[in-house]
Design a protein around this motif. Sequence first.
Motif, PDB file in Angstrom:
ATOM      1  N   GLU A   6       0.833  -1.202   0.000  1.00 26.77           N
ATOM      2  CA  GLU A   6       0.000   0.000   0.000  1.00 26.77           C
ATOM      3  C   GLU A   6       0.871   1.256   0.000  1.00 26.77           C
ATOM      4  O   GLU A   6       1.999   1.246   0.479  1.00 26.77           O
ATOM      5  CB  GLU A   6      -0.908   0.051   1.235  1.00 26.77           C
ATOM      6  CG  GLU A   6      -1.824  -1.127   1.428  1.00 26.77           C
ATOM      7  CD  GLU A   6      -1.272  -2.142   2.402  1.00 26.77           C
ATOM      8  OE1 GLU A   6      -2.041  -2.866   3.026  1.00 26.77           O
ATOM      9  OE2 GLU A   6      -0.021  -2.208   2.522  1.00 26.77           O
ATOM     10  N   CYS A  22      -2.734   0.223  -3.885  1.00 29.31           N
ATOM     11  CA  CYS A  22      -2.238  -1.079  -3.438  1.00 29.31           C
ATOM     12  C   CYS A  22      -1.805  -1.846  -4.684  1.00 29.31           C
ATOM     13  O   CYS A  22      -2.647  -2.174  -5.526  1.00 29.31           O
ATOM     14  CB  CYS A  22      -3.319  -1.822  -2.671  1.00 29.31           C
ATOM     15  SG  CYS A  22      -2.896  -3.531  -2.239  1.00 29.31           S
ATOM     16  N   TRP A  36     -10.367  -3.287   1.215  1.00 27.21           N
ATOM     17  CA  TRP A  36      -9.679  -2.325   2.072  1.00 27.21           C
ATOM     18  C   TRP A  36     -10.271  -2.423   3.478  1.00 27.21           C
ATOM     19  O   TRP A  36     -11.491  -2.464   3.646  1.00 27.21           O
ATOM     20  CB  TRP A  36      -9.844  -0.906   1.547  1.00 27.21           C
ATOM     21  CG  TRP A  36      -9.042  -0.599   0.330  1.00 27.21           C
ATOM     22  CD1 TRP A  36      -9.466  -0.633  -0.971  1.00 27.21           C
ATOM     23  CD2 TRP A  36      -7.673  -0.188   0.278  1.00 27.21           C
ATOM     24  NE1 TRP A  36      -8.438  -0.286  -1.812  1.00 27.21           N
ATOM     25  CE2 TRP A  36      -7.329   0.003  -1.064  1.00 27.21           C
ATOM     26  CE3 TRP A  36      -6.689   0.049   1.253  1.00 27.21           C
ATOM     27  CZ2 TRP A  36      -6.064   0.411  -1.470  1.00 27.21           C
ATOM     28  CZ3 TRP A  36      -5.432   0.457   0.856  1.00 27.21           C
ATOM     29  CH2 TRP A  36      -5.122   0.629  -0.490  1.00 27.21           C
ATOM     30  N   ARG A  38      -9.443  -1.106   7.794  1.00 29.06           N
ATOM     31  CA  ARG A  38      -8.701  -0.139   8.596  1.00 29.06           C
ATOM     32  C   ARG A  38      -8.743  -0.542  10.062  1.00 29.06           C
ATOM     33  O   ARG A  38      -9.686  -1.208  10.504  1.00 29.06           O
ATOM     34  CB  ARG A  38      -9.255   1.267   8.414  1.00 29.06           C
ATOM     35  CG  ARG A  38     -10.677   1.493   8.916  1.00 29.06           C
ATOM     36  CD  ARG A  38     -11.158   2.884   8.509  1.00 29.06           C
ATOM     37  NE  ARG A  38     -12.488   3.176   9.006  1.00 29.06           N
ATOM     38  CZ  ARG A  38     -13.181   4.269   8.673  1.00 29.06           C
ATOM     39  NH1 ARG A  38     -12.656   5.175   7.827  1.00 29.06           N
ATOM     40  NH2 ARG A  38     -14.388   4.480   9.171  1.00 29.06           N
ATOM     41  N   VAL A  70     -13.821   2.729  -4.227  1.00 25.92           N
ATOM     42  CA  VAL A  70     -12.836   1.696  -4.522  1.00 25.92           C
ATOM     43  C   VAL A  70     -12.862   1.419  -6.022  1.00 25.92           C
ATOM     44  O   VAL A  70     -13.929   1.383  -6.639  1.00 25.92           O
ATOM     45  CB  VAL A  70     -13.099   0.412  -3.705  1.00 25.92           C
ATOM     46  CG1 VAL A  70     -14.460  -0.194  -4.005  1.00 25.92           C
ATOM     47  CG2 VAL A  70     -11.973  -0.600  -3.918  1.00 25.92           C
ATOM     48  N   LEU A  81      -8.192   3.278  -3.365  1.00 25.39           N
ATOM     49  CA  LEU A  81      -9.248   3.737  -2.471  1.00 25.39           C
ATOM     50  C   LEU A  81      -9.178   5.252  -2.438  1.00 25.39           C
ATOM     51  O   LEU A  81      -8.260   5.824  -1.862  1.00 25.39           O
ATOM     52  CB  LEU A  81      -9.094   3.171  -1.056  1.00 25.39           C
ATOM     53  CG  LEU A  81     -10.219   3.540  -0.100  1.00 25.39           C
ATOM     54  CD1 LEU A  81     -11.527   2.865  -0.525  1.00 25.39           C
ATOM     55  CD2 LEU A  81      -9.878   3.159   1.340  1.00 25.39           C
ATOM     56  N   TYR A  94      -4.580   1.752   7.223  1.00 22.92           N
ATOM     57  CA  TYR A  94      -5.406   1.163   6.168  1.00 22.92           C
ATOM     58  C   TYR A  94      -4.642   0.015   5.505  1.00 22.92           C
ATOM     59  O   TYR A  94      -3.475   0.172   5.127  1.00 22.92           O
ATOM     60  CB  TYR A  94      -5.786   2.216   5.129  1.00 22.92           C
ATOM     61  CG  TYR A  94      -6.891   3.119   5.603  1.00 22.92           C
ATOM     62  CD1 TYR A  94      -6.674   4.054   6.605  1.00 22.92           C
ATOM     63  CD2 TYR A  94      -8.168   3.025   5.070  1.00 22.92           C
ATOM     64  CE1 TYR A  94      -7.690   4.876   7.060  1.00 22.92           C
ATOM     65  CE2 TYR A  94      -9.195   3.850   5.512  1.00 22.92           C
ATOM     66  CZ  TYR A  94      -8.951   4.764   6.512  1.00 22.92           C
ATOM     67  OH  TYR A  94      -9.969   5.571   6.970  1.00 22.92           O
ATOM     68  N   TYR A  95      -5.325  -1.107   5.372  1.00 25.89           N
ATOM     69  CA  TYR A  95      -4.734  -2.308   4.788  1.00 25.89           C
ATOM     70  C   TYR A  95      -5.516  -2.718   3.545  1.00 25.89           C
ATOM     71  O   TYR A  95      -6.751  -2.647   3.535  1.00 25.89           O
ATOM     72  CB  TYR A  95      -4.786  -3.472   5.774  1.00 25.89           C
ATOM     73  CG  TYR A  95      -4.035  -3.259   7.055  1.00 25.89           C
ATOM     74  CD1 TYR A  95      -4.648  -2.668   8.156  1.00 25.89           C
ATOM     75  CD2 TYR A  95      -2.708  -3.664   7.183  1.00 25.89           C
ATOM     76  CE1 TYR A  95      -3.967  -2.473   9.341  1.00 25.89           C
ATOM     77  CE2 TYR A  95      -2.014  -3.481   8.364  1.00 25.89           C
ATOM     78  CZ  TYR A  95      -2.650  -2.887   9.440  1.00 25.89           C
ATOM     79  OH  TYR A  95      -1.966  -2.702  10.621  1.00 25.89           O
ATOM     80  N   CYS A  96      -4.806  -3.187   2.530  1.00 24.34           N
ATOM     81  CA  CYS A  96      -5.497  -3.854   1.434  1.00 24.34           C
ATOM     82  C   CYS A  96      -5.291  -5.361   1.599  1.00 24.34           C
ATOM     83  O   CYS A  96      -4.329  -5.812   2.226  1.00 24.34           O
ATOM     84  CB  CYS A  96      -5.022  -3.369   0.065  1.00 24.34           C
ATOM     85  SG  CYS A  96      -3.377  -3.874  -0.409  1.00 24.34           S
TER      86      CYS A  96
END
Length: 127
Positions: A6, A22, A36, A38, A70, A81, A94-96
């Motif tokens: 990311e 990402c 996505w 968080r 998205v 995002l 924030y993670y993908c």
Amino acid sequence: QVQLVESGGGLVQAGGSLKLSCVASGRAFSNYAMGWFRQAPGQERKFVAAISGSGSSTDYAHSVKDRFTVSRDNAKNTVYLEMNSLKPEDTAVYYCAGVPTIRPTTVVVTTRMYEDWGQGTQVTVSS
């Protein structure tokens, strides 16, 4: 399996915008539903948005609907995002995440169903 990286996080004032990216390594990115999530300090990781492998289907958490978008570019192995009208409560890492799916229109919103995760990017929204 895909490796996910990311980028695009940062510090922004309330009402501002950020666009996260990402990038996935590995083949057959279009076979992967992407999401996505968080995680704020002291809280569990929560769903934000998801998109199907084809990009034709999306889903959003109620708290971000109409503010976040998205999208994906399968030619670039990238999912995005776009975050508008940011609020202090959007502050989080924030993670993908990705998971292979049989149907290209499948959207996955459940955290535990995802197989591959990025390292996260910090988003901080000041009031």
